[in-house]
Scaffold this motif. Structure first.
Motif, PDB file in Angstrom:
ATOM      1  N   ASN A 143      33.022  40.574  21.987  1.00  0.00           N
ATOM      2  CA  ASN A 143      34.060  39.557  22.224  1.00  0.00           C
ATOM      3  C   ASN A 143      35.068  40.030  23.270  1.00  0.00           C
ATOM      4  O   ASN A 143      36.274  39.860  23.118  1.00  0.00           O
ATOM      5  N   LEU A 144      34.542  40.660  24.314  1.00  0.00           N
ATOM      6  CA  LEU A 144      35.393  41.302  25.313  1.00  0.00           C
ATOM      7  C   LEU A 144      35.736  40.379  26.473  1.00  0.00           C
ATOM      8  O   LEU A 144      34.887  39.683  27.012  1.00  0.00           O
ATOM      9  N   ILE A 145      37.027  40.381  26.818  1.00  0.00           N
ATOM     10  CA  ILE A 145      37.527  39.666  27.996  1.00  0.00           C
ATOM     11  C   ILE A 145      38.213  40.694  28.881  1.00  0.00           C
ATOM     12  O   ILE A 145      38.987  41.523  28.391  1.00  0.00           O
ATOM     13  N   MET A 146      37.902  40.662  30.184  1.00  0.00           N
ATOM     14  CA  MET A 146      38.481  41.643  31.095  1.00  0.00           C
ATOM     15  C   MET A 146      39.286  40.953  32.191  1.00  0.00           C
ATOM     16  O   MET A 146      38.811  39.980  32.786  1.00  0.00           O
ATOM     17  N   VAL A 147      40.464  41.474  32.421  1.00  0.00           N
ATOM     18  CA  VAL A 147      41.317  40.992  33.500  1.00  0.00           C
ATOM     19  C   VAL A 147      41.337  42.074  34.567  1.00  0.00           C
ATOM     20  O   VAL A 147      41.687  43.221  34.290  1.00  0.00           O
ATOM     21  N   THR A 148      40.912  41.718  35.768  1.00  0.00           N
ATOM     22  CA  THR A 148      40.871  42.690  36.854  1.00  0.00           C
ATOM     23  C   THR A 148      41.716  42.202  38.017  1.00  0.00           C
ATOM     24  O   THR A 148      41.864  40.998  38.229  1.00  0.00           O
ATOM     25  N   PRO A 149      42.294  43.127  38.799  1.00  0.00           N
ATOM     26  CA  PRO A 149      43.125  42.721  39.945  1.00  0.00           C
ATOM     27  C   PRO A 149      42.265  42.297  41.123  1.00  0.00           C
ATOM     28  O   PRO A 149      41.069  42.576  41.180  1.00  0.00           O
ATOM     29  N   GLY A 150      42.872  41.604  42.069  1.00  0.00           N
ATOM     30  CA  GLY A 150      42.151  41.169  43.263  1.00  0.00           C
ATOM     31  C   GLY A 150      42.022  39.664  43.296  1.00  0.00           C
ATOM     32  O   GLY A 150      42.097  38.987  42.274  1.00  0.00           O
ATOM     33  N   ALA A 151      41.826  39.121  44.486  1.00  0.00           N
ATOM     34  CA  ALA A 151      41.750  37.674  44.674  1.00  0.00           C
ATOM     35  C   ALA A 151      40.557  37.087  43.949  1.00  0.00           C
ATOM     36  O   ALA A 151      39.522  37.721  43.809  1.00  0.00           O
TER      37      ALA A 151
ATOM     38  N   GLY B  15      39.333  43.685  48.035  1.00  0.00           N
ATOM     39  CA  GLY B  15      40.291  44.339  47.160  1.00  0.00           C
ATOM     40  C   GLY B  15      40.027  44.154  45.689  1.00  0.00           C
ATOM     41  O   GLY B  15      40.768  44.652  44.855  1.00  0.00           O
ATOM     42  N   ARG B  16      38.968  43.408  45.336  1.00  0.00           N
ATOM     43  CA  ARG B  16      38.688  43.147  43.923  1.00  0.00           C
ATOM     44  C   ARG B  16      38.512  44.463  43.181  1.00  0.00           C
ATOM     45  O   ARG B  16      37.715  45.310  43.543  1.00  0.00           O
ATOM     46  N   GLY B  17      39.261  44.622  42.093  1.00  0.00           N
ATOM     47  CA  GLY B  17      39.126  45.807  41.252  1.00  0.00           C
ATOM     48  C   GLY B  17      39.981  46.967  41.716  1.00  0.00           C
ATOM     49  O   GLY B  17      40.330  47.838  40.945  1.00  0.00           O
ATOM     50  N   THR B  18      40.351  47.012  43.000  1.00  0.00           N
ATOM     51  CA  THR B  18      41.156  48.122  43.504  1.00  0.00           C
ATOM     52  C   THR B  18      42.545  47.656  43.950  1.00  0.00           C
ATOM     53  O   THR B  18      43.413  48.484  44.207  1.00  0.00           O
ATOM     54  N   ALA B  19      42.750  46.356  44.063  1.00  0.00           N
ATOM     55  CA  ALA B  19      44.068  45.838  44.444  1.00  0.00           C
ATOM     56  C   ALA B  19      45.080  46.139  43.339  1.00  0.00           C
ATOM     57  O   ALA B  19      44.726  46.289  42.178  1.00  0.00           O
ATOM     58  N   LYS B  20      46.337  46.251  43.719  1.00  0.00           N
ATOM     59  CA  LYS B  20      47.383  46.581  42.748  1.00  0.00           C
ATOM     60  C   LYS B  20      48.220  45.342  42.460  1.00  0.00           C
ATOM     61  O   LYS B  20      49.282  45.124  43.039  1.00  0.00           O
ATOM     62  N   THR B  21      47.694  44.512  41.549  1.00  0.00           N
ATOM     63  CA  THR B  21      48.383  43.266  41.209  1.00  0.00           C
ATOM     64  C   THR B  21      48.637  43.134  39.713  1.00  0.00           C
ATOM     65  O   THR B  21      49.332  42.209  39.292  1.00  0.00           O
ATOM     66  N   LEU B  22      48.073  44.031  38.901  1.00  0.00           N
ATOM     67  CA  LEU B  22      48.287  43.999  37.458  1.00  0.00           C
ATOM     68  C   LEU B  22      49.136  45.186  37.042  1.00  0.00           C
ATOM     69  O   LEU B  22      48.956  46.312  37.523  1.00  0.00           O
ATOM     70  N   THR B  23      50.053  44.933  36.118  1.00  0.00           N
ATOM     71  CA  THR B  23      50.961  45.989  35.674  1.00  0.00           C
ATOM     72  C   THR B  23      50.901  46.152  34.158  1.00  0.00           C
ATOM     73  O   THR B  23      50.324  45.325  33.442  1.00  0.00           O
TER      74      THR B  23
ATOM     75  N   ASP C 132      49.094  27.679  42.738  1.00  0.00           N
ATOM     76  CA  ASP C 132      47.716  27.270  43.032  1.00  0.00           C
ATOM     77  C   ASP C 132      46.758  28.276  42.396  1.00  0.00           C
ATOM     78  O   ASP C 132      46.690  29.432  42.812  1.00  0.00           O
ATOM     79  N   SER C 133      46.006  27.828  41.387  1.00  0.00           N
ATOM     80  CA  SER C 133      45.127  28.753  40.657  1.00  0.00           C
ATOM     81  C   SER C 133      44.026  29.337  41.538  1.00  0.00           C
ATOM     82  O   SER C 133      43.485  30.413  41.241  1.00  0.00           O
ATOM     83  N   THR C 134      43.672  28.647  42.622  1.00  0.00           N
ATOM     84  CA  THR C 134      42.628  29.169  43.512  1.00  0.00           C
ATOM     85  C   THR C 134      43.113  30.381  44.308  1.00  0.00           C
ATOM     86  O   THR C 134      42.318  31.089  44.918  1.00  0.00           O
ATOM     87  N   LYS C 135      44.441  30.593  44.303  1.00  0.00           N
ATOM     88  CA  LYS C 135      45.004  31.728  45.030  1.00  0.00           C
ATOM     89  C   LYS C 135      45.437  32.846  44.085  1.00  0.00           C
ATOM     90  O   LYS C 135      46.246  33.703  44.452  1.00  0.00           O
ATOM     91  N   ALA C 136      44.903  32.830  42.880  1.00  0.00           N
ATOM     92  CA  ALA C 136      45.251  33.860  41.890  1.00  0.00           C
ATOM     93  C   ALA C 136      44.884  35.244  42.408  1.00  0.00           C
ATOM     94  O   ALA C 136      43.849  35.424  43.053  1.00  0.00           O
ATOM     95  N   ASP C 137      45.771  36.222  42.147  1.00  0.00           N
ATOM     96  CA  ASP C 137      45.526  37.592  42.600  1.00  0.00           C
ATOM     97  C   ASP C 137      44.908  38.444  41.489  1.00  0.00           C
ATOM     98  O   ASP C 137      45.089  39.655  41.435  1.00  0.00           O
ATOM     99  N   PHE C 138      44.190  37.774  40.592  1.00  0.00           N
ATOM    100  CA  PHE C 138      43.520  38.466  39.487  1.00  0.00           C
ATOM    101  C   PHE C 138      42.306  37.633  39.078  1.00  0.00           C
ATOM    102  O   PHE C 138      42.163  36.476  39.490  1.00  0.00           O
ATOM    103  N   SER C 139      41.452  38.214  38.290  1.00  0.00           N
ATOM    104  CA  SER C 139      40.282  37.504  37.760  1.00  0.00           C
ATOM    105  C   SER C 139      40.183  37.747  36.266  1.00  0.00           C
ATOM    106  O   SER C 139      40.446  38.855  35.795  1.00  0.00           O
ATOM    107  N   VAL C 140      39.811  36.712  35.537  1.00  0.00           N
ATOM    108  CA  VAL C 140      39.625  36.821  34.089  1.00  0.00           C
ATOM    109  C   VAL C 140      38.180  36.456  33.783  1.00  0.00           C
ATOM    110  O   VAL C 140      37.757  35.323  34.011  1.00  0.00           O
ATOM    111  N   ILE C 141      37.422  37.416  33.312  1.00  0.00           N
ATOM    112  CA  ILE C 141      36.007  37.178  33.004  1.00  0.00           C
ATOM    113  C   ILE C 141      35.712  37.645  31.589  1.00  0.00           C
ATOM    114  O   ILE C 141      36.375  38.550  31.067  1.00  0.00           O
TER     115      ILE C 141
END
Length: 410
Positions: free
Chosen positions: A59-67, A78-86, A259-268
């Motif tokens: 039941n894992l959900i992962m939030v990663t940084p990047g567009a 920058g996906r995964g290496t961008a610094k947008t999550l704190t 604008d959700s299409t410009k989110a600087d993170f991904s939730v999968i």
């Protein structure tokens, strides 16, 4: 003409030229065995990847940084290496998302680890006390990182089984490692626990990791307060989609993005990863099978070539049979059954060879394979169709020979 007579004639015809018949069968054998092996390799890879993904946790959900990346959009470098999550994002999720059972942020990187004369390059994961719950990981000996370790910046470490072997030797026990001091980036860490072997490859094997308090990783290794991933365990699988949307909405507000299409993170979530991996490996499997299937077509052409040669050699025999009353359908049956027998023999040998090769690849650890009954039937069915398809033309040609001209043939 009885089928027993046809089969008897087929036996004498094929055994009369064993070398040619064997070489023709060999083409089918290679084609069938290649298809089975390629499908087994593809399905084995798919199973291995899915197993690795499932081993990440339940039941894992992962939030990663990047567009964000959508269909038709370019991959973000920058996906995964961008610094947008704190760390504050992680704390906000823990506070606002009530359906989340546990939340574990992490910051990771690869570093050289030294213990006396031994060293290894491995993944260092800074995390909190909830990591074992989120990732379904178990302690073998000692204890995992506590909240107090995180608050007090304790320089402690928990090592995976592969790291234990690399640093302390093949025969090392957990007792040999716990209490020892290792150096990461020149900083000393005391080992307070070892993890049970979990296995799995890809997506970062948890056996080849060292876990330290996230506060220590941020201050002494990363040098900032950002996190590389926020792991969320849903309290129930039915809530994963809902939690995914809630997390997305929360972070959009926190990051001041309208604008959700410009989110600087991904939730999968895990299901998304499994579906994507299955789609990719499925496509690769079909590609491998298609490439292997070319050899089946080549084998079919070999059958046609042999049967055309046979028709030429037996022209007088065909003329004689037609002269004494053999019908066209009898001639067609005779040559068509010969072609089918060749493909069936080749199919049986090819299935045995393909299954055996797939099993041996897996048994000796060369590559993971998975044999399915459907792939065997597919390969065997295709070979039968090829026998009929490539055998029909020579059979039809034999049946249309003029008996008078056939009897004159030298």
């Amino acid at each position: 003409m009885k089928y027993t007579d046809i089969l008897e004639e087929t036996y004498f015809s094929l055994s009369g030229n064993k070398a040619r018949s064997s070489l023709t069968i060999l083409g089918i054998v290679i084609g069938i065995s290649s298809v089975i092996v390629m499908l087994a390799i593809g399905q084995g890879a798919q199973g291995s990847i899915e197993s690795s993904i499932q081993s990440l946790g339940s039941n894992l959900i992962m939030v990663t940084p990047g567009a964000q990346r959508g269909v038709g959009m370019q991959v973000s470098g920058g996906r995964g290496t961008a610094k947008t999550l704190t760390q504050e994002d992680s704390e906000a999720i823990a506070k606002e998302i009530l359906d989340a059972e546990a939340i574990s942020p992490e910051v990771s990187g690869r570093y050289q680890v030294i213990y006396k004369g031994a060293n290894t390059n491995t993944s260092i994961v800074g995390t909190n006390s909830y990591y074992p719950i989120v990732r379904n990981a178990d302690i073998d000996l000692g204890y995992f990182i506590s909240d107090q370790n995180v608050k007090s910046l304790s320089k402690v470490a928990v090592i995976g089984s592969t790291v234990k072997t690399d640093l302390f030797g093949e025969d090392a026990l957990s007792e040999d490692a716990v209490g020892q001091t290792i150096k990461i980036k020149g900083i000393e860490f005391k080992i307070i626990g070892t993890m049970k072997t979990k296995g799995g490859t890809g997506f970062g094997s948890q056996d080849d990791m060292i876990f330290i308090p996230i506060s220590v990783a941020q201050k002494y290794l990363a040098g900032d307060s950002y996190v590389s991933t926020i792991n969320i365990k849903a309290s129930d699988s039915s809530l994963m989609t809902s939690i995914q949307e809630q997390v997305k909405d929360l972070l959009l507000i926190r990051h001041n993005i309208t604008d959700s299409t410009k989110a600087d993170f991904s939730v999968i979530n895990q299901a998304d990863i499994v579906a994507s991996a299955s789609s990719i490996t499925g496509t690769v499997t079909m590609l491998l099978a298609a490439v292997a299937g070319i050899s089946l077509v080549v084998g079919g052409i070999g059958i046609m070539n042999m049967m055309l040669t046979t028709v030429t050699e037996r022209t007088r025999e065909i003329g004689l049979r037609k002269a004494i009353g053999a019908k066209r359908k009898d001639i067609v049956k005779q040559f068509l059954i010969e072609a089918i027998v060749l493909t069936i023999l080749g199919g049986i040998i090819g299935v045995i060879l393909g299954v055996s090769a797939s099993y041996l690849f897996s048994y000796f650890g060369i590559i993971q394979t998975k044999i399915s009954i459907s792939s065997i039937w597919l390969a065997f069915g295709v070979s039968a169709i090829i026998g009929v398809a490539f055998g029909y033309y020579p059979a039809k040609r034999a049946a249309t020979l003029n008996p008078i001209e056939a009897l004159r043939y030298e």
